[in-house]
Design a protein around this motif. Structure first.
Motif, PDB file in Angstrom:
ATOM      1  N   GLY A   7       8.682   4.169  -2.329  1.00 48.43           N
ATOM      2  CA  GLY A   7       7.666   3.749  -3.290  1.00 48.43           C
ATOM      3  C   GLY A   7       7.873   4.364  -4.667  1.00 48.43           C
ATOM      4  N   MET A 177      -4.660  -1.559   3.199  1.00 43.56           N
ATOM      5  CA  MET A 177      -3.885  -0.845   2.174  1.00 43.56           C
ATOM      6  C   MET A 177      -4.617  -0.854   0.832  1.00 43.56           C
ATOM      7  N   GLU A 181      -5.898   2.524  -1.165  1.00 46.52           N
ATOM      8  CA  GLU A 181      -5.383   2.801  -2.511  1.00 46.52           C
ATOM      9  C   GLU A 181      -6.462   3.272  -3.479  1.00 46.52           C
ATOM     10  N   SER A 188       3.846   4.086   1.060  1.00 43.36           N
ATOM     11  CA  SER A 188       4.551   3.351   2.119  1.00 43.36           C
ATOM     12  C   SER A 188       3.615   2.850   3.197  1.00 43.36           C
ATOM     13  N   ASN A 189       4.147   1.882   3.951  1.00 40.06           N
ATOM     14  CA  ASN A 189       3.494   1.388   5.167  1.00 40.06           C
ATOM     15  C   ASN A 189       4.572   1.296   6.240  1.00 40.06           C
ATOM     16  N   TYR A 207       3.261  -8.050  -0.385  1.00 36.69           N
ATOM     17  CA  TYR A 207       2.326  -7.123  -1.042  1.00 36.69           C
ATOM     18  C   TYR A 207       3.041  -5.832  -1.429  1.00 36.69           C
ATOM     19  N   CYS A 208       3.839  -5.311  -0.520  1.00 37.58           N
ATOM     20  CA  CYS A 208       4.525  -4.047  -0.793  1.00 37.58           C
ATOM     21  C   CYS A 208       5.564  -4.204  -1.907  1.00 37.58           C
ATOM     22  N   ASN A 211       3.678  -4.369  -5.216  1.00 36.40           N
ATOM     23  CA  ASN A 211       2.965  -3.149  -5.597  1.00 36.40           C
ATOM     24  C   ASN A 211       3.813  -1.885  -5.457  1.00 36.40           C
ATOM     25  N   LYS A 213       5.482  -0.499  -2.991  1.00 36.21           N
ATOM     26  CA  LYS A 213       5.321   0.327  -1.791  1.00 36.21           C
ATOM     27  C   LYS A 213       6.541   0.097  -0.899  1.00 36.21           C
ATOM     28  N   SER A 214       6.927   1.123  -0.197  1.00 35.56           N
ATOM     29  CA  SER A 214       8.054   0.974   0.727  1.00 35.56           C
ATOM     30  C   SER A 214       7.580   0.493   2.081  1.00 35.56           C
ATOM     31  N   VAL A 215       8.427  -0.299   2.729  1.00 33.46           N
ATOM     32  CA  VAL A 215       8.183  -0.703   4.121  1.00 33.46           C
ATOM     33  C   VAL A 215       9.163   0.085   4.985  1.00 33.46           C
TER      34      VAL A 215
END
Length: 335
Positions: A7, A177, A181, A188-189, A207-208, A211, A213-215
């Motif tokens: 992220g 999420m 936030e 991350s998720n 979405y990640c 925005n 965010k790391s998966v």
């Protein structure tokens, strides 16, 4: 090994991250601690600097194994990812499952992420891991009995105290999420993702990506299914959770292996195993930052780490996807 940033953090993690669930033995038919420690150290020697664990894995055993494995390594060269929010020693929250510990004793496991519980869990994890901070602290599963606000504000407090560096979630949907936030910066998720389980591509992944965010993809080999080593009639050891999962029914093993045989020439051409090809494919998918891959001994860990030496062209990725899209598994009928 390759490394990617999680992220918006400054955490650079190994694209193959050591997943320490199986190392803890729970739901995998027990563990050999010595083998698990050696597996983590063998991974590290090949550049796998990131380890994902959780208190529930072996009811503390996995975290203790990780602590033992990294005790002589430079702490700033290792990234510890652990979790909170699953209690086997407290009857509070939502009952997640009835299970047995590694000794065969019945235990009830609850999803619970209340403030006091998180603070206790964090202290327990730091003690077992023999460290004074956690790089990425993740809620293990959503807890429907505790407001997300309470949970995330507690993690924000742990970050202020220096016990945690960054906050992540596991198994959260997009709405969860977005709510989290509001109270803490998520990086991350961690969600299940594999060739045969791609539903997150519909919403979580977009979405990640949007925005930043790391998966973190867990079970990329679908708990051994995608290694090609399981044949119809496979017998799991007692206590192994895979026994009743539909992926491992004979017809699905047959169909999956037929698909794997179609892509095996590509693996052979690259002097790679099917598992290595599958791992590399996984981290080439849009939005997937890292793959968490488990190992129970040094040889498995070495083979997993070497997956990153496999290179795939866009044409090869397209070929795999075309074959994969033909694979249809028999799913259980919804009651």
């Amino acid at each position: 090994m390759e490394y990617r940033k999680i992220g918006t953090s400054d955490l650079n993690v190994s694209v193959v991250t050591f997943g320490a669930w199986a190392a803890g033995g729970w739901m995998w038919g027990g563990t050999e601690r010595k083998d698990a420690v050696q597996a983590i150290r063998a991974s590290y020697d090949l550049g796998v600097t990131s380890i994902d664990t959780a208190p529930i894995y072996g009811q503390g055993t996995s975290e203790e194994i990780v602590g033992e494995a990294i005790k002589d390594l430079p702490r700033d060269k290792v990234q510890i990812l652990t979790k909170y929010g699953m209690r086997w020693d407290l009857e509070k929250g939502e009952l997640a499952m009835k299970s047995k510990d590694n000794s065969g004793k019945d235990i009830d496991i609850y999803k619970y992420a209340g403030r006091d519980s998180i603070i206790k869990e964090c202290e327990d994890s730091l003690r077992r891991l023999k460290t004074d901070y956690i790089d990425l602290y993740q809620i293990h599963w959503p807890d429907p009995t505790t407001p997300i606000e309470e949970t995330m504000e507690t993690v924000a407090q742990l970050i202020k105290e220096g016990k945690v560096r960054y906050a992540g979630v596991c198994n959260y949907n997009v709405a969860q999420m977005q709510e989290a936030e509001k109270y803490v910066k998520l990086v991350s998720n961690q969600v299940p993702y594999s060739m045969v389980k791609r539903n997150i591509e519909a919403d979580v992944v977009p979405y990640c990506i949007e925005n930043n965010k790391s998966v973190l993809a867990y079970s990329p080999l679908e708990r051994g299914l995608l290694t090609g080593k399981m044949k119809p009639g496979h017998q799991f050891s007692e206590g192994d959770h895979r026994t009743n999962i539909y992926f491992f029914q004979d017809e699905n093993l047959k169909r999956t292996n037929e698909f794997l045989q179609k892509i095996k020439p590509l693996a052979d051409d690259k002097n790679a195993s099917l598992a290595q090809l599958v791992i590399r494919w996984t981290v080439e998918q849009p939005g997937i930052t890292i793959a968490l891959v488990g190992a129970r001994n040094a040889e498995q860990a070495i083979q997993n780490a070497k997956a990153l030496s496999v290179k795939l062209s866009q044409d090869e990725i397209r070929f795999i996807m075309e074959e994969l899209n033909k694979l249809e598994l028999v799913k259980p009928e919804k009651v």
